[in-house]
Motif scaffolding. Sequence first.
Motif, PDB file in Angstrom:
ATOM      1  N   ALA A 182       0.826  -1.210   0.000  1.00 44.27           N
ATOM      2  CA  ALA A 182       0.000   0.000   0.000  1.00 44.27           C
ATOM      3  C   ALA A 182       0.860   1.260   0.000  1.00 44.27           C
ATOM      4  O   ALA A 182       0.557   2.232  -0.698  1.00 44.27           O
ATOM      5  CB  ALA A 182      -0.924  -0.011   1.217  1.00 44.27           C
ATOM      6  N   ALA A 186       1.093   4.286  -2.834  1.00 45.71           N
ATOM      7  CA  ALA A 186       0.957   5.714  -2.561  1.00 45.71           C
ATOM      8  C   ALA A 186       2.147   6.492  -3.109  1.00 45.71           C
ATOM      9  O   ALA A 186       1.986   7.559  -3.730  1.00 45.71           O
ATOM     10  CB  ALA A 186       0.832   5.942  -1.050  1.00 45.71           C
ATOM     11  N   ARG A 213       5.070   0.888   6.258  1.00 45.69           N
ATOM     12  CA  ARG A 213       4.835   2.035   5.371  1.00 45.69           C
ATOM     13  C   ARG A 213       6.157   2.704   4.982  1.00 45.69           C
ATOM     14  O   ARG A 213       6.315   3.132   3.834  1.00 45.69           O
ATOM     15  CB  ARG A 213       3.869   3.005   6.052  1.00 45.69           C
ATOM     16  N   TYR A 289      -2.878   8.088   4.713  1.00 42.85           N
ATOM     17  CA  TYR A 289      -3.062   6.640   4.823  1.00 42.85           C
ATOM     18  C   TYR A 289      -4.161   6.386   5.860  1.00 42.85           C
ATOM     19  O   TYR A 289      -4.102   6.906   6.969  1.00 42.85           O
ATOM     20  CB  TYR A 289      -1.749   5.984   5.278  1.00 42.85           C
ATOM     21  N   VAL A 305      -4.600   6.231   1.210  1.00 39.55           N
ATOM     22  CA  VAL A 305      -4.736   4.778   1.111  1.00 39.55           C
ATOM     23  C   VAL A 305      -5.948   4.351   1.921  1.00 39.55           C
ATOM     24  O   VAL A 305      -6.089   4.720   3.094  1.00 39.55           O
ATOM     25  CB  VAL A 305      -3.478   4.071   1.634  1.00 39.55           C
ATOM     26  N   LEU A 340      -6.203   2.879  -3.324  1.00 43.17           N
ATOM     27  CA  LEU A 340      -5.858   4.290  -3.219  1.00 43.17           C
ATOM     28  C   LEU A 340      -7.063   5.142  -3.620  1.00 43.17           C
ATOM     29  O   LEU A 340      -7.600   5.003  -4.719  1.00 43.17           O
ATOM     30  CB  LEU A 340      -4.669   4.617  -4.118  1.00 43.17           C
TER      31      LEU A 340
END
Length: 350
Positions: A182, A186, A213, A289, A305, A340
Amino acid sequence: MSAASPEDSSQLTRRRRGRPGMMDVARVAGVSQKTVSRVVNGEPHVSADVRDRVLSAIRELDYRPNNAARALLMGRYRRIGVVTLGTALYGPSTLLIALERAMQRAGYSFVLASTLEGQGGGIAAAVESLLEQGVDGIVLSEPIDDGVPPRIGADIPVVSVGEGMEPAKGPSAVVRADGVAAARMATEHLLGLGHRTVWHIPGPQDWWAARDRARGWREALAAAGAPEPPLLPDGDWTPAAGHAAGRKLAGNREITAVFAANDDMAIGALRAFAEAGLSVPGEVSVVGYDDIPAAAYLSPPLTTVRQDFAAVATRAVAVLIAMIEGRPHPGQPGDLVASLSVRDSTARPR
């Protein structure tokens, strides 16, 4: 003492007020209260015939003295324990609600053991608390690495939502959203718009999600051959942390794209950029996110996200219950992929 007749027991059932007690069970089964206690607590030195009579009376009266009796009668508690951080932060709290709803739909009750951030060994203590209360399985929804791997000393199934943790006994599985993929998505979105590189506002690195992340951000930059900016100090998921990071970033007018590890920090960064006279997305593009409910109503609406907490919870509970009930289940289900939500906070650089 002889057992009560079916007619006597039905009359007793109609006469009783409130929940039946151990004395009621003893009267229906034709045994002493001490014998009922021995059966309920699984003690030895009770004949098979007497045990059957007591269990039959418990079923008839729907007597529920404690967890031990429930497990004795049903073979299971029909209860699942959850270990999670005691926090109101959007991600953990939303996942917790989704887990509880998934368990209720499956006919299982829910018992919670919370941990405290910064409490070493808190996960292990929470697991032990759940085992003492009596559960059929455990969901580890703990987002923090507290440095003390839990030792689950009972042969019950465990599902970890997030980073995998090895229990000592029993079947286990990991069900989670792929935070690395993820974060790559992004970062790739910003690079694909033409930004030379992307800066990252990280979360606290003792959180599994924050590490995932940051890793996904780095992987996307490396794959694109983009320079990797220095990582900012850890944020604490709050708008205040994002605002502090945004003020630092606003001083460098070469920065055109920022990926924040959660929406609250992205919101703080948006405020800092506005205070510095930087337009979003005209001069700086921002991605968050989580896709919190407010994200679509910011000015500008935030690209972020979107995590499907309900899907993660539903799969985790389904896998755990399959293990509890001895049904086939995927050994290690694949990670769920987030999506997204592209909105107006991102654009091509000027």
